[in-house]
Design a protein around this motif. Structure first.
Motif, PDB file in Angstrom:
ATOM      1  N   LEU A   1       0.824  -1.203   0.000  1.00 21.19           N
ATOM      2  CA  LEU A   1       0.000   0.000   0.000  1.00 21.19           C
ATOM      3  C   LEU A   1       0.860   1.255   0.000  1.00 21.19           C
ATOM      4  CD1 LEU A   1      -2.727  -0.901   2.672  1.00 21.19           C
ATOM      5  CD2 LEU A   1      -2.873  -1.169   0.187  1.00 21.19           C
ATOM      6  N   TRP A   2       0.465   2.243  -0.789  1.00 20.29           N
ATOM      7  CA  TRP A   2       1.043   3.573  -0.685  1.00 20.29           C
ATOM      8  C   TRP A   2       0.440   4.305   0.515  1.00 20.29           C
ATOM      9  CZ3 TRP A   2       0.959   3.890  -6.581  1.00 20.29           C
ATOM     10  CH2 TRP A   2       2.261   4.047  -7.099  1.00 20.29           C
ATOM     11  N   GLN A   3      -0.852   4.040   0.761  1.00 13.93           N
ATOM     12  CA  GLN A   3      -1.545   4.691   1.874  1.00 13.93           C
ATOM     13  C   GLN A   3      -2.371   3.650   2.594  1.00 13.93           C
ATOM     14  OE1 GLN A   3      -4.402   7.863   0.866  1.00 13.93           O
ATOM     15  NE2 GLN A   3      -3.456   9.083   2.473  1.00 13.93           N
ATOM     16  N   GLN A   4      -2.212   3.588   3.909  1.00 14.21           N
ATOM     17  CA  GLN A   4      -2.852   2.560   4.715  1.00 14.21           C
ATOM     18  C   GLN A   4      -4.363   2.801   4.797  1.00 14.21           C
ATOM     19  OE1 GLN A   4      -3.263  -0.572   5.831  1.00 14.21           O
ATOM     20  NE2 GLN A   4      -1.058  -0.389   6.286  1.00 14.21           N
ATOM     21  N   TRP A   5      -5.090   1.769   5.198  1.00 16.01           N
ATOM     22  CA  TRP A   5      -6.547   1.837   5.321  1.00 16.01           C
ATOM     23  C   TRP A   5      -6.957   2.907   6.345  1.00 16.01           C
ATOM     24  CZ3 TRP A   5      -9.753  -0.439   2.032  1.00 16.01           C
ATOM     25  CH2 TRP A   5      -9.289  -1.509   1.279  1.00 16.01           C
TER      26      TRP A   5
ATOM     27  N   TYR B   1      -2.422   8.124  14.468  1.00 20.90           N
ATOM     28  CA  TYR B   1      -0.996   8.336  14.219  1.00 20.90           C
ATOM     29  C   TYR B   1      -0.200   8.828  15.421  1.00 20.90           C
ATOM     30  CZ  TYR B   1      -3.283   8.414   9.674  1.00 20.90           C
ATOM     31  OH  TYR B   1      -4.068   8.111   8.589  1.00 20.90           O
ATOM     32  N   GLY B   2      -0.844   8.985  16.579  1.00 21.13           N
ATOM     33  CA  GLY B   2      -0.123   9.412  17.767  1.00 21.13           C
ATOM     34  C   GLY B   2       0.858   8.350  18.227  1.00 21.13           C
ATOM     35  N   SER B   3       1.583   8.647  19.300  1.00 16.09           N
ATOM     36  CA  SER B   3       2.624   7.722  19.774  1.00 16.09           C
ATOM     37  C   SER B   3       2.072   6.344  20.096  1.00 16.09           C
ATOM     38  CB  SER B   3       3.321   8.314  21.005  1.00 16.09           C
ATOM     39  OG  SER B   3       2.374   8.554  22.042  1.00 16.09           O
ATOM     40  N   ASN B   4       0.832   6.286  20.545  1.00 18.01           N
ATOM     41  CA  ASN B   4       0.193   5.003  20.830  1.00 18.01           C
ATOM     42  C   ASN B   4      -0.919   4.694  19.834  1.00 18.01           C
ATOM     43  OD1 ASN B   4       1.750   4.452  23.201  1.00 18.01           O
ATOM     44  ND2 ASN B   4       0.473   5.931  24.311  1.00 18.01           N
ATOM     45  N   GLY B   5      -0.891   5.369  18.690  1.00 15.67           N
ATOM     46  CA  GLY B   5      -1.949   5.203  17.692  1.00 15.67           C
ATOM     47  C   GLY B   5      -1.912   3.863  17.003  1.00 15.67           C
TER      48      GLY B   5
ATOM     49  N   GLU C   1      -8.590  14.254  17.901  1.00 14.17           N
ATOM     50  CA  GLU C   1      -8.678  12.938  18.526  1.00 14.17           C
ATOM     51  C   GLU C   1      -8.501  11.823  17.494  1.00 14.17           C
ATOM     52  OE1 GLU C   1      -8.914  10.188  21.570  1.00 14.17           O
ATOM     53  OE2 GLU C   1      -8.598  12.356  21.610  1.00 14.17           O
ATOM     54  N   THR C   2      -9.067  12.030  16.308  1.00  9.67           N
ATOM     55  CA  THR C   2      -8.916  11.044  15.240  1.00  9.67           C
ATOM     56  C   THR C   2      -7.455  10.910  14.834  1.00  9.67           C
ATOM     57  OG1 THR C   2     -11.157  11.394  14.384  1.00  9.67           O
ATOM     58  CG2 THR C   2      -9.531  10.506  12.847  1.00  9.67           C
ATOM     59  N   THR C   3      -6.788  12.039  14.638  1.00 17.46           N
ATOM     60  CA  THR C   3      -5.375  12.017  14.262  1.00 17.46           C
ATOM     61  C   THR C   3      -4.533  11.343  15.340  1.00 17.46           C
ATOM     62  OG1 THR C   3      -5.652  14.057  12.978  1.00 17.46           O
ATOM     63  CG2 THR C   3      -3.412  13.454  13.613  1.00 17.46           C
ATOM     64  N   ARG C   4      -4.843  11.646  16.600  1.00 18.77           N
ATOM     65  CA  ARG C   4      -4.089  11.050  17.706  1.00 18.77           C
ATOM     66  C   ARG C   4      -4.256   9.539  17.729  1.00 18.77           C
ATOM     67  NH1 ARG C   4      -4.560   9.065  22.658  1.00 18.77           N
ATOM     68  NH2 ARG C   4      -6.836   9.158  22.596  1.00 18.77           N
TER      69      ARG C   4
ATOM     70  N   GLU D   1      -8.420  -7.993  10.384  1.00 19.37           N
ATOM     71  CA  GLU D   1      -7.102  -7.366  10.516  1.00 19.37           C
ATOM     72  C   GLU D   1      -7.163  -5.883  10.169  1.00 19.37           C
ATOM     73  OE1 GLU D   1      -4.641  -8.697  11.874  1.00 19.37           O
ATOM     74  OE2 GLU D   1      -5.228 -10.803  11.897  1.00 19.37           O
ATOM     75  N   ILE D   2      -7.888  -5.529   9.127  1.00 15.51           N
ATOM     76  CA  ILE D   2      -8.007  -4.119   8.739  1.00 15.51           C
ATOM     77  C   ILE D   2      -8.633  -3.318   9.867  1.00 15.51           C
ATOM     78  CG2 ILE D   2      -9.255  -2.507   7.228  1.00 15.51           C
ATOM     79  CD1 ILE D   2      -8.784  -4.449   4.936  1.00 15.51           C
ATOM     80  N   HIS D   3      -9.679  -3.852  10.453  1.00 21.06           N
ATOM     81  CA  HIS D   3     -10.383  -3.072  11.474  1.00 21.06           C
ATOM     82  C   HIS D   3      -9.662  -3.025  12.813  1.00 21.06           C
ATOM     83  CE1 HIS D   3     -13.515  -2.879   8.476  1.00 21.06           C
ATOM     84  NE2 HIS D   3     -14.049  -1.926   9.195  1.00 21.06           N
ATOM     85  N   LYS D   4      -8.613  -3.802  12.949  1.00 19.18           N
ATOM     86  CA  LYS D   4      -7.776  -3.664  14.136  1.00 19.18           C
ATOM     87  C   LYS D   4      -6.962  -2.380  14.091  1.00 19.18           C
ATOM     88  CE  LYS D   4      -7.187  -8.567  15.245  1.00 19.18           C
ATOM     89  NZ  LYS D   4      -6.210  -9.702  15.303  1.00 19.18           N
ATOM     90  N   ILE D   5      -6.732  -1.833  12.894  1.00 20.96           N
ATOM     91  CA  ILE D   5      -5.954  -0.594  12.790  1.00 20.96           C
ATOM     92  C   ILE D   5      -6.847   0.610  12.532  1.00 20.96           C
ATOM     93  CG2 ILE D   5      -3.912  -1.839  11.989  1.00 20.96           C
ATOM     94  CD1 ILE D   5      -4.516  -0.680   9.173  1.00 20.96           C
ATOM     95  N   ILE D   6      -8.174   0.433  12.609  1.00 24.41           N
ATOM     96  CA  ILE D   6      -9.117   1.545  12.443  1.00 24.41           C
ATOM     97  C   ILE D   6      -9.704   1.887  13.806  1.00 24.41           C
ATOM     98  CG2 ILE D   6     -11.186   2.377  11.268  1.00 24.41           C
ATOM     99  CD1 ILE D   6      -8.888   1.712   9.383  1.00 24.41           C
ATOM    100  N   PRO D   7      -9.335   3.021  14.386  1.00 23.55           N
ATOM    101  CA  PRO D   7      -9.914   3.392  15.689  1.00 23.55           C
ATOM    102  C   PRO D   7     -11.430   3.534  15.574  1.00 23.55           C
ATOM    103  CG  PRO D   7      -8.053   4.820  15.122  1.00 23.55           C
ATOM    104  CD  PRO D   7      -8.397   4.045  13.896  1.00 23.55           C
TER     105      PRO D   7
END
Length: 465
Positions: A274-278, A456-460, A450-453, A426-432
């Motif tokens: 992927l160039w850009q993640q889900w 992509y935050g330190s614990n994102g 909050e979405t960005t955090r 698996e995809i939805h494990k990385i979708i908050p």
């Protein structure tokens, strides 16, 4: 959840099933004008009225809870030249020396929302804030050439000529795409009732435009090699190549050198296809140009020292015939690659549209895939993100708040295809989850932070992309 595990699932799914290619509903610009017109339709014939009502139903079906969450818009006049001019310059900007690129961006009112100094980056993005009101062209051609070194100044002037009208083109095409979004918002409002979507965009007053270059592996290697050479030759050579060509008198960017430069780096060894993640966009609408694909233009030196890469790569058709934008379609039990007509626009829904419409519209879960077998191919696109005002308060007290999950609103797991089920999980494990990012009374600014955090935050969930 590690992204590499998801990549393995994606590869397994790709091997076990053919990815469906989807052609979204195509809305012609003339029909968009008619549907979004504020004039009365009383003078229209019954046949024409019936046809427009049918188009409205088709648009709402495409953007509704069971649809794909996107449409294409075709036939927009006087934009082909603007689109081609901008997309062809995306790669050139990415390959520029960082100092010269910063000067170009500053002179044309542009910035960036990615760390352009990072030699490991796989995407370069150039951004501008746009206003819905009239944009003055004043200062578009102002240049700041204060270098004391005359040769460097002359070189910069020649570069600036190459990017002539960059800022103006950004604004013209961006404002056109903002207008498309506003018109679609008006159509949706009329079908849903009220003016929530259009008013929220107008209250915002601004949108973000981005010119995005998705690097080929070869591009990233060029950038890394150029950065290394600039550091090693610091203060001894001109940092920019003559004639926009990545070579100097004593060396050339040989293809084999590029690959050797990548052996110890992460740039050319992607852990994903992927160039850009889900992800979901958190704004209202995302309007994109159909992408352009570019191969580097290579030429041999007189002494046969190998290939060198010049600016102005060669446009080529999509290897797969689609855009490499892909969406997650639970009702189709798979992932769909999006195919769009040449020089069309793609409009897809973000989570704010989902929230403001009380889920009468559905946000699109999407990613951008890579043609991993073609390392020299890059992808260029121009995107405008439309969103509510930052102080817009989300009232979700009566919102049917459910996580946008892989099984849809009805909570039924699709039958069959175990590979798809595993990939979906698996995809939805990385979708908050939306319910974890959105609370009643939140402003759009708070929701976006909050979405960005959480992404992509330190614990994102995607902090180790």
């Amino acid at each position: 959840m590690e992204i590499s595990n998801l990549s393995q699932r994606e590869e397994a799914f790709a091997e076990s099933a053919m990815k469906e290619v989807m052609e979204p509903y195509e809305l012609h610009y003339t029909d968009l004008l008619s549907l979004s017109s504020s004039s009365s339709s009383s003078s229209s014939s019954s046949i024409d009225t019936e046809r427009l009502e049918s188009i409205t139903r088709a648009v709402m079906e495409a953007l509704g809870p069971t649809g794909s969450g996107l449409i294409t818009i075709t036939g927009v006049p006087n934009v082909a030249e603007l689109r081609n001019s901008l997309l062809l310059r995306a790669r050139d900007l990415s390959l520029l020396n960082h100092h010269h690129r910063n000067r170009i961006l500053k002179d044309h009112g542009l910035g960036s929302d990615v760390p352009l100094k990072s030699l490991d980056r796989c995407v370069s993005s150039f951004a501008m804030q746009l206003n819905y009101g009239h944009v003055s062209s004043e200062s578009l051609d102002k240049h700041n050439t204060t270098e004391e070194n005359i040769d460097a100044d002359e070189y910069y002037k020649s570069m600036n000529d190459h990017f002539k009208d960059l800022g103006c083109s950004f604004r013209k095409l961006g404002l056109c795409m903002m207008d498309l979004g506003l018109r679609v918002a008006r159509i949706c409002d009329r079908a849903i009732g009220g003016n929530e979507l259009e008013n929220s965009l107008l209250e915002s007053g601004t949108a973000k435009a981005r010119l995005i270059h998705y690097h080929s592996s070869f591009d990233t290697c060029i950038i890394k090699d150029s950065g290394r050479r600039q550091r090693s030759n610091k203060g001894l050579q001109k940092s920019g190549p003559k004639n926009f060509q990545f070579k100097d008198r004593k060396s050339s960017c040989r293809r084999e050198e590029m690959h050797r430069a990548c052996d110890d780096g992460r740039a050319c060894k992607k852990s994903s296809d992927l160039w850009q993640q889900w992800h979901y966009d958190y704004g209202t609408f995302t309007v994109l140009t159909s992408p352009m694909f570019i191969r580097p233009r290579c030429s041999s030196t007189e002494k046969g020292e190998g290939d060198c890469v010049e600016f102005g790569g060669l446009e080529c058709p999509s290897p797969s015939g689609d855009t490499y934008l892909q969406i997650f379609q639970p009702n189709k039990n798979g992932i769909c690659a999006i195919k769009a007509p040449p020089e069309s626009f793609i409009l897809q829904l973000g989570e704010s549209a989902d929230i403001l419409s009380r889920q009468k519209l559905r946000a699109t879960l999407h990613s951008v895939s890579r043609p991993v077998e073609l390392e020299n191919l890059s992808r260029e696109t121009f995107v405008v993100f439309l969103h509510p005002a930052w102080n817009k308060v989300f009232d979700i007290s009566d919102h049917p708040m459910k996580q946008n999950d892989q099984y849809g609103d009805h909570g039924e797991r699709p039958e069959g295809d175990e590979e798809f089920k595993e990939l979906a999980q698996e995809i939805h494990k990385i979708i908050p989850p939306l319910s974890a990012r959105l609370k009643d009374g939140m402003t759009f600014a708070e929701f976006s932070r909050e979405t960005t955090r959480q992404y992509y935050g330190s614990n994102g969930s995607q902090s180790n992309r």
